[in-house]
Design an enzyme around this catalytic site. Structure first.
Site, short mmCIF file in Angstrom:
data_model
loop_
_atom_site.label_atom_id
_atom_site.label_comp_id
_atom_site.label_asym_id
_atom_site.label_seq_id
_atom_site.Cartn_x
_atom_site.Cartn_y
_atom_site.Cartn_z
CG ASN A 210 -0.19 -0.09 2.51
OD1 ASN A 210 0.55 0.83 2.84
ND2 ASN A 210 -0.35 -1.19 3.24
CG ASP A 279 -6.89 -5.74 6.72
OD1 ASP A 279 -6.36 -5.65 7.85
OD2 ASP A 279 -7.60 -4.82 6.23
N PRO A 307 -2.67 -12.18 10.68
CG PRO A 307 -0.72 -12.57 11.89
CD PRO A 307 -1.33 -12.73 10.53
CB ILE A 309 0.02 -6.59 14.48
CG1 ILE A 309 0.53 -7.39 13.28
CG2 ILE A 309 1.16 -6.27 15.46
CD1 ILE A 309 1.49 -6.65 12.38
CG PHE A 326 -2.53 5.48 13.63
CD1 PHE A 326 -1.73 5.33 14.75
CD2 PHE A 326 -2.53 6.70 12.96
CE1 PHE A 326 -0.94 6.38 15.20
CE2 PHE A 326 -1.73 7.75 13.39
CZ PHE A 326 -0.94 7.59 14.52
CE LYS A 340 -10.72 -0.19 11.25
NZ LYS A 340 -10.09 0.56 10.18
O1 PMT Z 1 2.97 6.09 6.58
P1 PMT Z 1 2.39 7.42 6.14
O2 PMT Z 1 2.54 7.63 4.66
O3 PMT Z 1 2.91 8.56 6.96
O4 PMT Z 1 0.80 7.36 6.38
C1 PMT Z 1 0.29 7.30 7.67
C2 PMT Z 1 -0.89 6.33 7.78
C3 PMT Z 1 -2.07 6.84 6.96
C4 PMT Z 1 -0.47 4.93 7.28
C5 PMT Z 1 -1.24 6.26 9.31
O5 PMT Z 1 -1.60 7.52 9.77
C6 PMT Z 1 -2.37 5.26 9.58
O6 PMT Z 1 -3.54 5.57 9.49
N1 PMT Z 1 -1.98 4.00 9.93
C7 PMT Z 1 -2.92 2.87 10.07
C8 PMT Z 1 -3.26 2.32 8.73
C9 PMT Z 1 -4.21 1.14 8.79
O7 PMT Z 1 -3.83 0.07 8.43
O8 PMT Z 1 -5.37 1.41 9.35
P2 PMT Z 1 -6.54 0.30 9.56
O9 PMT Z 1 -7.72 1.14 9.91
O10 PMT Z 1 -6.65 -0.62 8.39
O11 PMT Z 1 -6.05 -0.54 10.80
C10 PMT Z 1 -6.45 -0.25 12.14
C11 PMT Z 1 -5.33 -0.59 13.10
O12 PMT Z 1 -5.09 -1.98 13.09
C12 PMT Z 1 -4.02 0.07 12.83
O13 PMT Z 1 -3.44 0.44 14.07
C13 PMT Z 1 -3.19 -1.01 12.15
O14 PMT Z 1 -1.80 -0.86 12.39
C14 PMT Z 1 -3.72 -2.25 12.86
N2 PMT Z 1 -3.65 -3.51 12.10
C15 PMT Z 1 -4.38 -3.68 10.95
C16 PMT Z 1 -4.35 -4.90 10.30
C17 PMT Z 1 -3.55 -5.95 10.83
N3 PMT Z 1 -3.48 -7.12 10.23
N4 PMT Z 1 -2.84 -5.73 11.96
C18 PMT Z 1 -2.88 -4.56 12.59
O15 PMT Z 1 -2.24 -4.38 13.63
#
Ligand code: PMT
Length: 399
Positions: A210, A279, A307, A309, A326, A340
């Site tokens: 991504n 994911d 998984p 994380i 995030f 979330k």
């Molecule tokens: O890296 P940059 O270019 O500076 O951009 C920053 C950002 C947009 C990436 C950052 O600000 C951000 O939003 N990061 C989270 C991106 C994300 O994957 O969001 P999500 O809504 O899909 O996931 C929610 C949370 O679950 C996140 O804390 C993610 O790290 C975590 N996650 C998701 C999937 C997975 N398999 N394991 C996880 O831990």
């Protein structure tokens, strides 16, 4: 309140339009008890007069390296030793470039070389100059050497452009100074942060990933380190330099990030999941490069779930760190972020609307709303560095 009582601040002014704000900045610093010694470059004097700065600071302005009278009173080495903090505001692209090259071709750059005081740099310039790779590399060099970069803010510029490069407002700089001199709120704490994308291999040469650049996560690592924390950064594949004083672990796929995170989580007080983790990953990785076939125009890759994380960290029964996630959303940001927060059992979540241009993925700025069980805090559009400092200060409050 005399929040800066007795602090000696050497304010170095270089030649940018924002120099006119230095009179206000100096007054506000002095109001809070600081002693302010002004040093000006030749170009700075085109934007604000030494007489004005002498009047507001109550001290003669230093502006020449080769002035026998000035050297006979407080010479450049004494000035360098006098300061508790050297604040360069505005710091133009030229000043930043000269410092990055280690030059000492005027009083201000010589002072920066000669001081062992911390140096804070507040960039101010046209947005295109700020985004220029040369400036970005110079700023990265200063950061690597341990200088603090305060700002810039984004918005309308004196030249009519819109973008990053505005000097922080005087009161924001005063707050940065106050924060700098107050006890480090994360002293004695340790923080682990995931940053950047993951790469999910399809075959030896292809992967699914991504647009995460790692900038947000790296800014968090730097902010946490500056607030006194011991910081470990688990970085996906990004091309960013490691922030000063931060331990870095490089990973590639979601599985390798998961393994590193689970190993580190229980060793730290705070876990922040800023990485954009895939994911799903391809069910199998082909051993050889997949060849194009003539018999079909379609190709199917079966994906399996990775998984989660952060959910695994938040589910730890022993030595569970304070867990901050995030949420990258394109619609219904508050709703999805709160969902979330609850579903992944997080202590806090930082939501960004990644559908808005100029923030979120691969941008220099961001706007975030931080949610926790019974509250929220909105952080308006600013550089990722500033947003990161604000997030870390909020986390420090909750520990
Ligand atoms: O890296 P940059 O270019 O500076 O951009 C920053 C950002 C947009 C990436 C950052 O600000 C951000 O939003 N990061 C989270 C991106 C994300 O994957 O969001 P999500 O809504 O899909 O996931 C929610 C949370 O679950 C996140 O804390 C993610 O790290 C975590 N996650 C998701 C999937 C997975 N398999 N394991 C996880 O831990």
């Amino acid at each position: 309140m005399q929040t800066l009582a007795g602090k000696k601040i050497l304010l170095g002014i270089s030649g940018g339009i924002a120099a006119y704000k230095c009179a206000e900045l100096t007054r506000r610093l002095i109001e809070r008890g600081a002693e302010v010694q002004i040093v000006m470059t030749k170009a700075a004097k085109e934007f604000i007069t030494p007489l004005t700065m002498q009047a507001v600071s109550g001290r003669p302005v230093s502006d020449s390296l080769l002035d026998p009278a000035a050297e006979a009173s407080m010479g450049h080495i004494e000035l360098a030793k006098w300061a508790d903090l050297v604040l360069l505001a505005p710091a133009t692209a030229d000043l930043i470039a000269r410092m990055s090259a280690g030059m000492g071709n005027d009083l201000l750059t010589t002072l920066v070389l000669a001081t062992d005081a911390p140096v804070a740099v507040s960039p101010a310039m046209n947005q295109q100059m700020y985004l220029n790779l040369a400036t970005q590399e110079n700023i990265a060099t200063l950061k690597r050497r341990g200088m603090h970069i305060w700002g810039p803010a984004a918005g309308e510029q004196a030249c009519g452009d819109v973008g990053p490069g505005r000097m922080l407002e005087p009161m924001q700089l005063v707050e940065q100074c106050e924060q700098f001199f107050t006890a480090k709120p994360l002293e004695g704490k340790s923080v682990v942060i995931t940053a950047g994308p993951t790469r999910e291999a399809i075959d030896p040469v292809r992967y699914i990933s991504n647009h995460s650049s790692g900038k947000m996560g790296f800014a968090l690592a730097q902010a946490a380190q500056q607030l006194g924390a011991q910081v470990t950064l688990i970085a996906g594949p990004v091309s960013l330099p490691t922030p000063f004083g931060v331990k870095r672990i490089d990973v590639d796929s979601a599985l390798s990030m998961h393994a590193a995170a689970m190993e580190q989580a229980t060793e730290h007080n705070v876990f922040i999941g800023c990485a954009a983790v895939a994911d799903y990953r391809p069910d199998t990785i082909a051993e050889q490069k997949i060849k194009k076939t003539d018999d079909s125009d379609k190709m199917t890759v079966t994906m399996v779930k990775n998984p989660d994380i952060i959910a695994s960290v938040a589910a730890l029964e022993q030595s569970r760190p304070f867990t901050v996630g995030f949420a990258a959303e394109t619609q219904d940001v508050a709703h999805y972020a709160r969902t979330k927060l609850a579903k992944k059992n997080l202590d806090m979540i930082c939501a960004n609307d990644v559908s808005v241009e100029g923030q979120g993925f691969n941008s220099n700025d961001n706007a975030i709303t931080v949610y926790w069980k019974d509250g929220e805090q909105s952080l308006t559009l600013a550089s990722k560095q500033l947003i990161a400092s604000q997030i870390m200060a909020t986390i420090a409050d909750k520990l």
